[in-house]
Design an enzyme around this catalytic site. Structure first.
Site, PDB file in Angstrom:
ATOM      1  N   LYS A   1       1.243  -1.362  -0.044  1.00  0.00           N
ATOM      2  CA  LYS A   1      -0.263   0.139  -0.154  1.00  0.00           C
ATOM      3  C   LYS A   1       1.295   1.262   0.367  1.00  0.00           C
ATOM      4  O   LYS A   1       2.183   1.311   0.472  1.00  0.00           O
ATOM      5  CB  LYS A   1      -0.923   0.237   0.920  1.00  0.00           C
TER       6      LYS A   1
HETATM    7  C1  LIG Z   1      -5.727  -3.558   1.189  1.00  0.00           C
HETATM    8  C2  LIG Z   1      -7.122  -4.122   0.967  1.00  0.00           C
HETATM    9  C3  LIG Z   1      -7.834  -3.968   2.342  1.00  0.00           C
HETATM   10  C4  LIG Z   1      -7.250  -5.591   4.077  1.00  0.00           C
HETATM   11  O1  LIG Z   1      -5.927  -4.949   3.665  1.00  0.00           O
HETATM   12  P1  LIG Z   1      -5.444  -5.618   4.819  1.00  0.00           P
HETATM   13  O2  LIG Z   1      -4.689  -4.526   4.971  1.00  0.00           O
HETATM   14  O3  LIG Z   1      -5.053  -6.446   3.778  1.00  0.00           O
HETATM   15  O4  LIG Z   1      -6.199  -6.582   5.464  1.00  0.00           O
HETATM   16  C5  LIG Z   1      -8.957  -4.151   2.181  1.00  0.00           C
HETATM   17  N1  LIG Z   1      -9.459  -3.377   1.123  1.00  0.00           N
HETATM   18  C6  LIG Z   1      -9.220  -3.105   0.090  1.00  0.00           C
HETATM   19  C7  LIG Z   1      -9.527  -2.232  -1.395  1.00  0.00           C
HETATM   20  C8  LIG Z   1      -7.420  -3.690  -0.801  1.00  0.00           C
HETATM   21  O5  LIG Z   1      -6.651  -3.172  -1.314  1.00  0.00           O
END
Ligand SMILES: *Cc1c(COP(=O)(O)O)cnc(C)c1O
Length: 505
Positions: free
Chosen positions: A309
């Site tokens: 991210k």
């Molecule tokens: C990455 C992501 C999540 C979840 O995040 P994690 O930290 O991996 O649990 C939820 N929604 C979207 C759209 C994502 O891209």
């Protein structure tokens, strides 16, 4: 007696070599342009090396030279030798490795023997794979983590957790930010804090990462899938209004790839029907809609700090709230539902969704670099969009007035039918060129655990985007040369496919 290694072990480890076979990239000067196109197409290559009847290197030819020859009036059956760039060099394969490395440090070079016959190639562009999104830990991450270790504050109590929450709340312009262990529990905690549970319905877009719908299912509520819009790729307001029932409690818009959902009609519908708006802004740190940060537009917003991210804590997440009482309930639920005034007295069934001080330390250091990260994402997007402008087979992200895309991962929609390739075939070809790509998410309604939540609704846009969508390398750390290599690989593929479909059938 000299020591002899057992025969099962290799006696000598081969040195790391960037030399690879060249046979797939050779074409005779007497071959036709159509044959060269077929070879480029089959090998997913952008350049071929041309050899004479004795297999001696004569030059090179790529899609640009073939296009130019055809434009000059040479026919598809005319000779490669007449269209190539003559004498493209070639390095002696006998040169020492250090010299080869220095002289072939960018681009693709043929290695030749004493008779100028190609025996291999070095390809600096593919020596290192270009990943989709890797973290940049170039700030004070190590300094802050070291501080946690040397002071013994490594669990979820600690100054970095409080600072990370305060800094994040300030960034979003909201009163409350609650740090949690990942972006999935962020969604679950948000829904739980609003008391959403069995008997309730929550509207979720069909095109998203599965965590969005999973979080709804964890609460016992029923997810209701709806289609997405062709411009934002996010929750389609028209489809949304048709899916609202008396049991609907919340709407979960997701801001995919850094592009905001179209929030005004979503907020209007929520107000009209008294619904909670929980924004899944996991991919949209830094994105805005009409000047308001994504995640701070609805009632609450959630974020993920997984390693791919925009900012990362390894694993981690955040929920932001506007309402004091709901935020207080979320904090309590995050900590086992324990009464904050009376230790080990549990007011309700909660969870352990806390983030550690170690992770928050990394988060604080990442936030300090956010402006630079965002600026780089803008550059990357501008560069790709410029390179793909006017290429009919590549649809770039819509630039909509009032939408500030943070371009977490730059993604395109391909005209796969026009290219005569499936999206996965395009990905395989780009992979051969050293370019990692990612498909857009699969539609939720197609996967076994979620089929039941499709109702009798249709998802034509989500299906089209999902089948034809591709995410390109977008790391903050990507170099300009790598960006060009990715753009060259994709536009080269498109041009080769055009020629192949016109000349070879
Ligand atoms: C990455 C992501 C999540 C979840 O995040 P994690 O930290 O991996 O649990 C939820 N929604 C979207 C759209 C994502 O891209």
């Amino acid at each position: 007696m000299p020591f002899d290694p057992p025969p099962s072990l290799p006696r000598k480890v081969a040195p790391l070599s960037f030399v690879s076979p060249i046979a797939d990239l050779l074409v005779k000067d007497s071959a036709s342009l159509a044959a060269a196109v077929a070879k480029l197409d089959a090998g997913a290559a952008t350049t071929l090396f041309v050899v004479d009847g004795e297999d001696r290197l004569q030059g090179r030819i790529g899609v640009a030279e073939i296009e130019a020859a055809l434009a000059r009036g040479q026919g598809p059956q005319s000779r490669v030798g007449a269209a190539m760039i003559p004498d493209a060099g070639g390095l002696s394969a006998d040169l020492p490795e250090t010299e080869l490395a220095a002289r072939a440090k960018d681009g693709l070079v043929a290695l030749v023997d004493g008779e100028r016959r190609p025996v291999g190639k070095r390809d600096a562009t593919t020596a290192r794979r270009i990943p989709i999104a890797e973290p940049t830990l170039g700030g004070k991450e190590l300094e802050y983590v070291t501080e946690c270790v040397t002071t013994n504050w490594i669990s979820s109590q600690g100054a970095f957790v409080r600072r990370f929450e305060a800094d994040f709340a300030k960034l979003l312009g909201v009163p409350h930010a609650v740090a949690v262990s990942n972006g999935t529990v962020a969604l679950h905690l948000a829904l739980a804090a609003y008391g959403i549970g069995p008997g309730d319905e929550v509207i979720v877009p069909d095109l998203t990462f599965a965590a969005s719908i999973n979080a709804v299912i964890y609460t016992g509520a029923t997810p209701v899938l709806v289609d997405v819009a062709a411009d934002t790729w996010n929750l389609d307001p028209a489809a949304l209004s048709e899916a609202i029932t008396p049991r609907t409690k919340a709407i979960m818009p997701v801001h995919l790839y850094g592009q905001s959902a179209e929030m005004d009609p979503i907020l209007a519908l929520a107000r009209k029907h008294g619904l909670v708006v929980v924004e899944d802004a996991a991919e949209a740190v830094g994105a805005k809609h009409k000047g308001v940060p994504c995640g701070a537009i609805g009632d609450c917003g959630t974020f993920s700090f997984f390693s791919n991210k925009l900012i990362t804590t390894g694993e981690g997440g955040m929920v932001v709230f506007k309402d004091d009482a709901i935020a207080a309930r979320a904090r309590k639920l995050r900590d086992h539902g324990m009464n904050p005034q009376k230790r080990y007295w549990h007011d309700e069934v909660g969870f352990n969704y806390r983030l550690t001080n170690l992770q928050a330390a990394i988060g604080c250091a990442q936030l300090e670099q956010l402006d630079g990260f965002l600026a780089r994402k803008m550059d990357i997007a501008a560069h790709y969009s410029k390179r793909f402008a006017g290429v009919a087979e590549i649809e770039t992200p819509a630039v909509l007035p009032g939408f500030d895309n943070s371009y977490w991962v730059y993604s395109v929609i391909l005209d796969c039918a026009g290219l005569g390739l499936t999206r996965d075939e395009v990905m395989a070809r780009l992979s051969k060129a050293g370019v990692d790509t990612r498909p857009l998410f699969f539609c939720m309604h197609e996967m076994p655990p979620y089929k039941a939540y499709a109702g009798n609704r249709a998802f034509p846009t989500a299906s089209r985007l999902s089948e034809n969508g591709l995410s390109l390398p977008s790391s903050v750390s990507i170099t300009q040369a790598q960006l060009d290599h990715v753009a060259d690989a994709l536009t080269g593929l498109v041009r080769t496919r055009r020629l192949a479909r016109a000349l070879v059938s």
